[in-house]
Design an enzyme around this catalytic site. Structure first.
Site, PDB file in Angstrom:
ATOM      1  N   CYS A  67      23.657  52.425  54.425  1.00 19.26           N
ATOM      2  CA  CYS A  67      24.782  52.967  54.836  1.00 19.26           C
ATOM      3  C   CYS A  67      24.644  54.638  55.372  1.00 19.26           C
ATOM      4  O   CYS A  67      23.823  55.386  54.912  1.00 19.26           O
ATOM      5  CB  CYS A  67      25.852  53.103  53.855  1.00 19.26           C
ATOM      6  SG  CYS A  67      26.533  51.562  53.255  1.00 19.26           S
ATOM      7  N   CYS A 117      21.624  49.676  50.528  1.00 22.39           N
ATOM      8  CA  CYS A 117      21.309  49.153  51.934  1.00 22.39           C
ATOM      9  C   CYS A 117      20.877  50.338  52.844  1.00 22.39           C
ATOM     10  O   CYS A 117      19.856  50.842  52.939  1.00 22.39           O
ATOM     11  CB  CYS A 117      22.259  48.306  52.416  1.00 22.39           C
ATOM     12  SG  CYS A 117      24.101  48.964  52.109  1.00 22.39           S
ATOM     13  N   CYS A 163      20.787  55.869  50.950  1.00 19.76           N
ATOM     14  CA  CYS A 163      21.935  54.582  50.544  1.00 19.76           C
ATOM     15  C   CYS A 163      20.997  53.985  49.636  1.00 19.76           C
ATOM     16  O   CYS A 163      19.993  52.872  50.382  1.00 19.76           O
ATOM     17  CB  CYS A 163      22.556  54.045  51.552  1.00 19.76           C
ATOM     18  SG  CYS A 163      23.127  52.242  51.121  1.00 19.76           S
TER      19      CYS A 163
HETATM   20 CO   LIG Z   1      24.418  51.124  52.514  1.00 22.45          CO
END
Ligand SMILES: [Co+2]
Length: 207
Positions: free
Chosen positions: A116, A114, A111
């Site tokens: 995820c 961030c 990700c």
């Molecule tokens: Co993320």
């Protein structure tokens, strides 16, 4: 893996486990003190994340796909529904997509924004998954990152990198290791690691 530099959003550096634990404890005390959450609710959540969610569930789904061609098709067509059929699902797994590794294609999950991550099949992400170093290098140099995990997919294999988001969370269906003909689902599941479900390695090949 280690990381250098501050987090691009918070501007803070990754902290030691002790410091994180102390901060979590302080936040928990405040939430309980202010009656925002009951301490048994926190204990319950911790226990779910420690004991119930985790890569063993991704391993279970993978082993099922290896022995059951119909389930494999279902998993690749609609991972969320296929997992629900074997009682795997929940928060942060509402829209999961499974990517099949083959002789020709090796998939890697990241990700970039961030962290995820498909909680129902993998639990909570390891710290390195959240660090800027992994998030950028997995895209720029996936083979280099895999090498750090001790894995080389081979020069003639195409490497594809998939960027998870809050809407779509990817995970990988590793290739079934050779020499496992006739193995039970439980035996096969033991060969499936967290890192293989992220595409950073293959599943374990038995001796
Ligand atoms: Co993320």
């Amino acid at each position: 893996m280690t990381t250098q530099g501050p987090h691009p959003v918070s501007g803070t550096f990754p902290r030691s486990d002790e410091e994180i634990a102390a901060r979590v404890k302080a936040m928990e005390s405040i939430l309980v003190e202010k009656d925002l959450i009951a301490s048994d609710a926190i204990d319950y959540m911790s226990s779910v994340f420690e004991n119930e969610l985790g890569p063993h569930l991704g391993a279970k789904a993978t082993a099922r796909a290896w022995v059951d061609p119909e389930f494999k098709l279902f998993l690749l067509a609609d991972a969320t529904a296929a997992c629900r059929e074997i009682d795997i699902g929940g928060i942060q797994g509402e829209e999961m997509i499974v990517l099949e590794n083959t002789e020709d294609v090796h998939n890697v999950v990241v990700c970039t924004l961030c962290s995820c991550y498909p909680w129902p099949v993998l639990g909570l992400p390891p710290n390195w998954y959240k660090y800027p170093a992994y998030r950028s290098r997995a895209v720029r140099d996936p083979r280099g990152v895999m090498a750090e995990f001790g894995f080389d997919p081979g020069d003639d294999v195409e490497v594809k990198v998939w960027d998870s988001s809050a809407e779509l969370r990817y995970w990988v269906l590793p290739r079934r290791p050779e020499g496992t003909e006739g193995w039970s689902e439980e035996e096969l599941a033991a060969l499936v690691t967290r890192d293989s479900l992220l595409g950073l390695t293959d599943a374990i090949t038995p001796e």
